[in-house]
Design a protein around this motif. Structure first.
Motif, mmCIF file in Angstrom:
data_model
loop_
_atom_site.group_PDB
_atom_site.id
_atom_site.type_symbol
_atom_site.label_atom_id
_atom_site.label_comp_id
_atom_site.label_asym_id
_atom_site.label_seq_id
_atom_site.Cartn_x
_atom_site.Cartn_y
_atom_site.Cartn_z
ATOM 1 N N LEU A 20 0.824 -1.208 0.000
ATOM 2 C CA LEU A 20 0.000 0.000 0.000
ATOM 3 C C LEU A 20 0.862 1.264 0.000
ATOM 4 N N ILE A 21 1.895 1.266 0.817
ATOM 5 C CA ILE A 21 2.790 2.430 0.864
ATOM 6 C C ILE A 21 3.504 2.613 -0.469
ATOM 7 N N LEU A 22 3.969 1.542 -1.068
ATOM 8 C CA LEU A 22 4.632 1.638 -2.372
ATOM 9 C C LEU A 22 3.687 2.137 -3.458
ATOM 10 N N MET A 23 2.426 1.712 -3.423
ATOM 11 C CA MET A 23 1.457 2.178 -4.424
ATOM 12 C C MET A 23 1.184 3.665 -4.267
ATOM 13 N N VAL A 24 1.068 4.133 -3.029
ATOM 14 C CA VAL A 24 0.821 5.557 -2.787
ATOM 15 C C VAL A 24 2.003 6.399 -3.252
ATOM 16 N N LEU A 25 3.209 5.899 -3.006
ATOM 17 C CA LEU A 25 4.391 6.651 -3.429
ATOM 18 C C LEU A 25 4.625 6.588 -4.936
ATOM 19 N N ALA A 26 4.251 5.509 -5.568
ATOM 20 C CA ALA A 26 4.520 5.339 -6.996
ATOM 21 C C ALA A 26 3.426 5.925 -7.879
ATOM 22 N N VAL A 29 4.288 9.254 -9.719
ATOM 23 C CA VAL A 29 5.374 9.056 -10.684
ATOM 24 C C VAL A 29 4.859 8.352 -11.932
ATOM 25 N N LEU A 30 3.976 7.389 -11.741
ATOM 26 C CA LEU A 30 3.437 6.656 -12.886
ATOM 27 C C LEU A 30 2.367 7.450 -13.629
ATOM 28 N N ALA A 31 1.736 8.426 -12.986
ATOM 29 C CA ALA A 31 0.677 9.198 -13.621
ATOM 30 C C ALA A 31 1.221 10.313 -14.512
ATOM 31 N N LEU A 35 -0.317 11.823 -18.210
ATOM 32 C CA LEU A 35 -0.895 13.160 -18.329
ATOM 33 C C LEU A 35 -0.222 13.944 -19.452
ATOM 34 N N ARG A 36 1.068 13.776 -19.603
ATOM 35 C CA ARG A 36 1.781 14.506 -20.652
ATOM 36 C C ARG A 36 1.461 13.967 -22.039
ATOM 37 N N ALA A 37 1.092 12.710 -22.143
ATOM 38 C CA ALA A 37 0.831 12.103 -23.446
ATOM 39 C C ALA A 37 -0.516 12.518 -24.012
ATOM 40 N N ASP A 38 -1.420 13.007 -23.186
ATOM 41 C CA ASP A 38 -2.761 13.353 -23.636
ATOM 42 C C ASP A 38 -2.798 14.799 -24.104
ATOM 43 N N ASN A 39 -2.577 15.020 -25.395
ATOM 44 C CA ASN A 39 -2.614 16.374 -25.947
ATOM 45 C C ASN A 39 -3.960 16.706 -26.567
ATOM 46 N N GLY A 40 -4.871 15.772 -26.602
ATOM 47 C CA GLY A 40 -6.153 15.997 -27.241
ATOM 48 C C GLY A 40 -7.127 16.823 -26.420
ATOM 49 N N SER A 41 -6.817 17.089 -25.159
ATOM 50 C CA SER A 41 -7.762 17.816 -24.318
ATOM 51 C C SER A 41 -7.506 19.313 -24.295
ATOM 52 N N THR A 42 -6.508 19.790 -25.034
ATOM 53 C CA THR A 42 -6.215 21.213 -25.060
ATOM 54 C C THR A 42 -7.170 21.921 -26.018
ATOM 55 N N ILE A 43 -7.838 22.938 -25.508
ATOM 56 C CA ILE A 43 -8.780 23.710 -26.331
ATOM 57 C C ILE A 43 -8.150 25.069 -26.577
ATOM 58 N N GLU A 44 -7.968 25.395 -27.832
ATOM 59 C CA GLU A 44 -7.364 26.675 -28.173
ATOM 60 C C GLU A 44 -8.388 27.543 -28.884
ATOM 61 N N ALA A 45 -8.284 28.832 -28.665
ATOM 62 C CA ALA A 45 -9.167 29.782 -29.332
ATOM 63 C C ALA A 45 -8.721 29.947 -30.782
#
Length: 64
Positions: A20-26, A29-31, A35-45
């Motif tokens: 449990l402690i390892l999952m909370v700490l990791a 880092v794993l997320a 998050l950086r790979a998802d570029n499709g959610s950026t909405i530009e004017a």
């Protein structure tokens, strides 16, 4: 119980907490790569068109 069996039992009790402690700490880092790979959610004017019609109209109406 033998000494080995006591050590195995102690390890078995500590294992869920350690996991449990390892999952909370990791998790953060794993997320980060996901998050950086998802570029499709950026909405530009849309880009504003550059036309000087408004300024020309303003100057010509002030002169009249």
């Amino acid at each position: 119980m033998t000494r080995t069996a006591l050590q195995i039992a102690k390890f078995a009790r500590l294992l869920p907490r350690a996991v449990l402690i390892l999952m909370v700490l990791a998790a953060p880092v794993l997320a980060v790569p996901q998050l950086r790979a998802d570029n499709g959610s950026t909405i530009e004017a849309p880009a504003a068109r550059k036309g000087g019609v408004g300024f020309v109209l303003l100057v010509s109406l002030q002169r009249g």
